[in-house]
Design a protein around this motif. Structure first.
Motif, PDB file in Angstrom:
ATOM      1  N   ALA A 154       1.211  -1.398  -0.068  1.00  0.00           N
ATOM      2  CA  ALA A 154       0.286   0.251  -0.098  1.00  0.00           C
ATOM      3  C   ALA A 154       0.307   1.449  -0.272  1.00  0.00           C
ATOM      4  O   ALA A 154       0.647   2.186  -0.457  1.00  0.00           O
ATOM      5  N   ALA A 155       2.202   0.955   0.734  1.00  0.00           N
ATOM      6  CA  ALA A 155       2.940   2.279   0.706  1.00  0.00           C
ATOM      7  C   ALA A 155       3.329   2.969  -1.312  1.00  0.00           C
ATOM      8  O   ALA A 155       3.390   1.997  -1.669  1.00  0.00           O
ATOM      9  N   GLU A 156       3.874   4.222  -0.857  1.00  0.00           N
ATOM     10  CA  GLU A 156       3.720   4.858  -1.751  1.00  0.00           C
ATOM     11  C   GLU A 156       5.355   4.548  -2.026  1.00  0.00           C
ATOM     12  O   GLU A 156       6.770   5.377  -1.750  1.00  0.00           O
ATOM     13  N   ASP A 157       5.751   3.491  -2.528  1.00  0.00           N
ATOM     14  CA  ASP A 157       6.930   3.315  -2.986  1.00  0.00           C
ATOM     15  C   ASP A 157       7.624   3.235  -4.439  1.00  0.00           C
ATOM     16  O   ASP A 157       6.904   2.733  -4.597  1.00  0.00           O
ATOM     17  N   PRO A 158       9.132   3.080  -5.314  1.00  0.00           N
ATOM     18  CA  PRO A 158       9.486   3.698  -5.829  1.00  0.00           C
ATOM     19  C   PRO A 158       9.063   2.537  -6.534  1.00  0.00           C
ATOM     20  O   PRO A 158       9.700   1.895  -7.807  1.00  0.00           O
ATOM     21  N   GLY A 159       9.156   1.559  -6.127  1.00  0.00           N
ATOM     22  CA  GLY A 159       9.078  -0.175  -6.938  1.00  0.00           C
ATOM     23  C   GLY A 159       7.661  -0.656  -7.000  1.00  0.00           C
ATOM     24  O   GLY A 159       7.299  -1.636  -7.297  1.00  0.00           O
ATOM     25  N   LYS A 160       7.004   0.175  -6.446  1.00  0.00           N
ATOM     26  CA  LYS A 160       5.446   0.510  -6.552  1.00  0.00           C
ATOM     27  C   LYS A 160       5.132   0.051  -8.539  1.00  0.00           C
ATOM     28  O   LYS A 160       5.584  -0.172  -8.950  1.00  0.00           O
ATOM     29  N   PRO A 161       3.764  -1.022  -8.332  1.00  0.00           N
ATOM     30  CA  PRO A 161       3.991  -1.169 -10.052  1.00  0.00           C
ATOM     31  C   PRO A 161       3.277   0.316 -10.783  1.00  0.00           C
ATOM     32  O   PRO A 161       2.917   0.891 -10.513  1.00  0.00           O
ATOM     33  N   LEU A 162       3.513   0.430 -12.074  1.00  0.00           N
ATOM     34  CA  LEU A 162       3.341   1.571 -12.783  1.00  0.00           C
ATOM     35  C   LEU A 162       1.663   1.216 -13.334  1.00  0.00           C
ATOM     36  O   LEU A 162       1.714   0.013 -13.853  1.00  0.00           O
ATOM     37  N   ARG A 204      11.293  -3.699 -13.962  1.00  0.00           N
ATOM     38  CA  ARG A 204      10.371  -2.856 -14.262  1.00  0.00           C
ATOM     39  C   ARG A 204       9.687  -3.408 -13.951  1.00  0.00           C
ATOM     40  O   ARG A 204       8.327  -4.256 -14.646  1.00  0.00           O
ATOM     41  N   ALA A 205       8.350  -3.411 -12.589  1.00  0.00           N
ATOM     42  CA  ALA A 205       6.834  -3.970 -12.716  1.00  0.00           C
ATOM     43  C   ALA A 205       6.027  -2.949 -13.102  1.00  0.00           C
ATOM     44  O   ALA A 205       5.913  -1.578 -13.484  1.00  0.00           O
ATOM     45  N   TYR A 206       4.450  -3.588 -14.082  1.00  0.00           N
ATOM     46  CA  TYR A 206       3.714  -2.834 -14.554  1.00  0.00           C
ATOM     47  C   TYR A 206       2.878  -3.021 -13.845  1.00  0.00           C
ATOM     48  O   TYR A 206       1.957  -5.040 -13.819  1.00  0.00           O
ATOM     49  N   GLN A 207       0.996  -2.647 -13.813  1.00  0.00           N
ATOM     50  CA  GLN A 207      -0.012  -3.412 -13.187  1.00  0.00           C
ATOM     51  C   GLN A 207      -1.090  -3.043 -15.079  1.00  0.00           C
ATOM     52  O   GLN A 207      -1.111  -2.386 -14.645  1.00  0.00           O
ATOM     53  N   LEU A 208      -1.111  -3.458 -15.537  1.00  0.00           N
ATOM     54  CA  LEU A 208      -1.093  -3.805 -16.629  1.00  0.00           C
ATOM     55  C   LEU A 208      -2.845  -3.695 -17.115  1.00  0.00           C
ATOM     56  O   LEU A 208      -3.340  -4.695 -16.125  1.00  0.00           O
ATOM     57  N   VAL A 209      -3.413  -2.813 -17.534  1.00  0.00           N
ATOM     58  CA  VAL A 209      -4.561  -3.072 -17.861  1.00  0.00           C
ATOM     59  C   VAL A 209      -5.114  -3.472 -19.088  1.00  0.00           C
ATOM     60  O   VAL A 209      -5.058  -2.211 -19.904  1.00  0.00           O
ATOM     61  N   ASP A 210      -5.894  -4.941 -20.017  1.00  0.00           N
ATOM     62  CA  ASP A 210      -7.139  -4.609 -21.338  1.00  0.00           C
ATOM     63  C   ASP A 210      -8.218  -4.596 -20.947  1.00  0.00           C
ATOM     64  O   ASP A 210      -8.856  -4.325 -19.904  1.00  0.00           O
ATOM     65  N   ILE A 259      -9.014  -6.326 -17.278  1.00  0.00           N
ATOM     66  CA  ILE A 259      -8.390  -7.210 -16.729  1.00  0.00           C
ATOM     67  C   ILE A 259      -7.810  -6.624 -16.566  1.00  0.00           C
ATOM     68  O   ILE A 259      -6.913  -6.630 -17.441  1.00  0.00           O
ATOM     69  N   THR A 260      -6.873  -7.272 -15.234  1.00  0.00           N
ATOM     70  CA  THR A 260      -5.956  -6.700 -14.556  1.00  0.00           C
ATOM     71  C   THR A 260      -4.576  -7.246 -15.271  1.00  0.00           C
ATOM     72  O   THR A 260      -5.565  -8.260 -14.012  1.00  0.00           O
ATOM     73  N   LEU A 261      -3.633  -7.671 -14.636  1.00  0.00           N
ATOM     74  CA  LEU A 261      -2.461  -8.334 -15.623  1.00  0.00           C
ATOM     75  C   LEU A 261      -1.017  -7.552 -14.528  1.00  0.00           C
ATOM     76  O   LEU A 261      -0.676  -6.755 -15.108  1.00  0.00           O
ATOM     77  N   PRO A 262      -0.606  -8.634 -14.224  1.00  0.00           N
ATOM     78  CA  PRO A 262       0.468  -8.078 -14.192  1.00  0.00           C
ATOM     79  C   PRO A 262       1.920  -8.383 -14.839  1.00  0.00           C
ATOM     80  O   PRO A 262       1.923  -9.004 -15.396  1.00  0.00           O
ATOM     81  N   LEU A 263       2.993  -7.380 -15.496  1.00  0.00           N
ATOM     82  CA  LEU A 263       4.207  -7.301 -16.987  1.00  0.00           C
ATOM     83  C   LEU A 263       5.241  -6.690 -15.654  1.00  0.00           C
ATOM     84  O   LEU A 263       5.443  -5.869 -14.957  1.00  0.00           O
ATOM     85  N   HIS A 264       6.371  -7.433 -16.222  1.00  0.00           N
ATOM     86  CA  HIS A 264       7.653  -7.075 -15.956  1.00  0.00           C
ATOM     87  C   HIS A 264       8.633  -6.851 -17.301  1.00  0.00           C
ATOM     88  O   HIS A 264       8.612  -7.398 -18.389  1.00  0.00           O
TER      89      HIS A 264
END
Length: 460
Positions: A184-192, A240-246, A230-235
Motif C-alpha cells: 500500500a505504501a508509495e514506494d519506487p518499486g510499486k507497479p506503474l 520494472r513492474a507494471y499493472q497492465l489493464v486491458d 482485466i488487470t494483469l501483472p507485467l515486468h
C-alpha cells in the motif's frame, strides 16, 4: 511461497462472476443476467482462512467448435483449470442439473484436480430442493450458497481453506501485515498503472498478449470481444513492474445501446481514472478517427499521461503519408497534449513493440516532474517580458509569481492582482511556454490563476 490458485468454473449464467466478487470482497467482474458475459478470465488476490489466495473467474464452459468464439473461450478456461490448486465447480440450483453440467462434471473428474461442488442460487424452497440433484455429478456433497445474497459464503471460504494444499512454510501474521503495508505504501518499486484504451478491434488485446508473451487475452476478428477491464501483472526486460489493464473498446456514446456494452464502457472509463499512463491504441490502417480524439481528450481531462500506439503498422502501404496525417491531426486537434509520443508497431508480428514501454516510462517521468520555484520564476519573468499580460476591462493584469503545487500531472499556480481574470489565450501562451522550456511533452498541464487583494487597487 507461491500463492495457491482457486479457479471458478461452470456453464454460462450459473453465477460464477457473482461468486468471484463475493469471495474477493468487491465488484471487480461485470455481472448481469445474461449468459456468456465473462469472456476473459478475471483474477484477484484475497485472504481466505488467514492465507493469501489467487481467485480466477472463467468464461462459461460450452461445447463449441474450436475456431468459434465460444470454443476459444472454453480453451482459455481449460488452460487455467489445468493449473488450478482447487476448482470451484458452480451449478445453478434453481435450474437443476442440466446435461452440460453432467458433461463438464465428468471432464473435471478426469482432469484430476481437487474440486469443490458449489450449488449456487439456493435461496428459496425450489433452489434448496434442487440442490440435492447435484449429488448425481459424483463430485461429493454440494456446498449451498447464494452469491447474490451472500448466503453460505463464510462456510464456503472455510471449505476452500481446508481443501487447499498446505503451505510449504508457515507465515507469521506480522509478516503478512508488513507485506500488505509495503504494497500500500508509495514506494519506487510499486507497479506503474498502465491502461490500454482504444476503439473496438484496434488490436488492444493482441498488444497485451504480445507484451505479456502469452495468449492471455481472447482475440479474434470479432469486434468487442473484451468486455471486462482485466488487470494483469507485467515486468519489462529490466525488471520494472507494471499493472497492465486491458479494456473493452470505446465507441461513440450514441452507438452504445445495450446494457452489456454500457457496463463494459463504464469499466473501461473507471480503469482509465485509476491509471497513471494510458496507451491509446489506434488502427493505423483506418487512421486517426474522431472517436480516438474523443478518448484522448477524456484522458487529458482526467489528467493522465498518454502514449499513442499506431497499431497494424505492417499493413500500412504509404507509411510517410500516414505518419504525417496522424501528426498533423494530433497537432491541430489535441494541442493540450502537444508533443505526445507516437509509437508505430504491429502487435501481430511484434515489430517495434519493444519501443512502447520505454515511451511509457518517459511520459511517466514527465508526468511526475517537479520544477523548482526559482527556475519557474526566472522563466516567468522572461515570459512576461516577451509577451506582457493584456489589459482586461481596461485594467492591467499584474501577474507576480508562479509555483508548482503538485505533480501527476504537473500543476502550477500563478498569483497576482486580478490573476483570475487572465484571458484564455494568454493562459494557453503560458502553458505552451511551460511545455517548451521545461520539456513537458505529451502530459496534461494544469495552470491555476489566483488573485491577490490590493487595498489600493481601486485607485489605479
Amino acid at each position: 511461497m507461491e500463492t495457491p490458485l482457486v479457479v471458478i468454473a461452470g456453464r454460462p449464467n450459473v453465477g460464477k462472476s457473482s461468486l468471484f466478487n463475493r469471495l474477493i470482497g468487491r465488484r471487480q467482474a461485470l455481472v448481469a443476467d445474461q449468459p456468456g458475459l465473462t469472456r476473459d478470465r478475471q483474477e484477484a488476490t484475497c485472504r481466505i482462512g488467514g492465507r493469501m489466495v489467487r481467485i480466477a473467474d472463467t468464461a462459461g464452459l460450452e461445447e463449441a467448435p474450436p475456431e468459434s468464439l465460444s470454443g476459444r473461450m472454453r480453451q482459455g478456461a481449460a488452460t487455467i483449470l489445468e493449473q488450478a490448486d482447487l476448482i470451484l465447480f458452480v451449478v445453478d440450483a434453481r435450474a437443476g442439473i442440466l446435461p452440460p453440467d453432467a458433461h463438464f462434471g465428468t471432464w473435471l473428474r478426469r482432469l484430476g484436480r481437487p474440486v469443490l461442488l458449489v450449488a449456487n442460487k439456493t435461496e428459496g424452497r425450489v433452489g434448496y430442493a434442487n440442490a440435492v440433484d447435484a449429488y448425481s455429478l459424483g463430485l461429493g456433497e454440494p456446498l449451498l450458497v447464494s452469491a447474490e445474497h451472500g448466503e453460505g459464503i463464510s462456510s464456503l471460504m472455510a471449505d476452500i481453506a481446508a481443501a487447499l494444499p498446505p503451505p510449504a512454510t508457515k507465515i507469521r501474521d506480522e509478516d503478512v501485515e508488513e507485506a500488505e503495508e509495503l504494497t500500500a505504501a508509495e514506494d519506487p518499486g510499486k507497479p506503474l498503472k498502465l491502461v490500454i484504451l482504444g476503439r473496438p478491434n484496434a488490436g488492444k488485446s493482441t498488444l497485451v498478449n504480445r507484451l505479456l508473451g502469452e495468449d492471455r487475452m481472447l482475440t479474434g476478428p470479432e469486434p468487442g470481444i473484451t468486455r471486462d477491464a482485466i488487470t494483469l501483472p507485467l515486468h519489462d526486460i529490466e525488471g520494472r513492474a507494471y499493472q497492465l489493464v486491458d479494456t473493452a473498446g470505446l465507441r461513440r456514446r450514441a452507438r452504445v445501446q445495450n446494457e452489456i456494452e454500457k457496463m463494459s464502457t463504464g469499466a473501461s472509463i473507471n480503469a482509465m481514472r485509476f491509471a497513471e499512463v494510458v496507451v491509446l491504441v489506434v488502427d493505423a490502417v483506418d487512421g486517426l478517427h474522431d472517436q480516438d480524439l474523443q478518448i484522448a481528450r477524456l484522458v487529458e481531462r482526467e489528467g493522465r499521461a498518454m502514449v499513442v500506439a499506431l497499431n497494424k503498422w505492417d499493413a500500412v502501404e504509404d507509411r510517410d503519408a500516414t505518419r504525417k496525417a496522424v501528426s498533423d491531426r494530433l497537432e491541430r486537434s489535441l494541442a493540450q497534449l502537444k508533443g505526445i509520443p507516437v509509437v508505430t508497431l504491429s502487435a501481430v508480428t511484434g515489430a517495434s513493440v519493444h519501443k512502447l514501454l520505454p515511451a511509457v516510462r518517459q511520459v511517466y517521468a514527465t508526468w511526475n516532474k517537479r520544477i523548482t520555484t526559482s527556475a519557474l520564476n526566472r522563466w516567468f519573468e522572461d515570459a512576461l517580458g516577451r509577451h506582457p499580460p493584456p489589459n482586461v476591462s481596461g485594467r492591467r493584469l499584474k501577474l507576480r509569481y508562479v509555483t508548482q503545487a503538485t505533480a501527476r500531472p504537473p500543476t502550477f499556480v500563478v498569483f497576482g492582482t486580478r490573476a483570475e481574470g487572465t484571458p484564455e489565450d494568454y493562459r494557453r501562451y503560458l502553458v505552451n511556454e511551460l511545455r517548451n522550456i521545461f520539456d513537458l511533452p505529451g502530459t496534461p498541464i494544469r495552470l491555476d490563476f489566483r488573485g491577490t487583494v490590493n487595498p489600493y487597487d481601486d485607485k489605479d
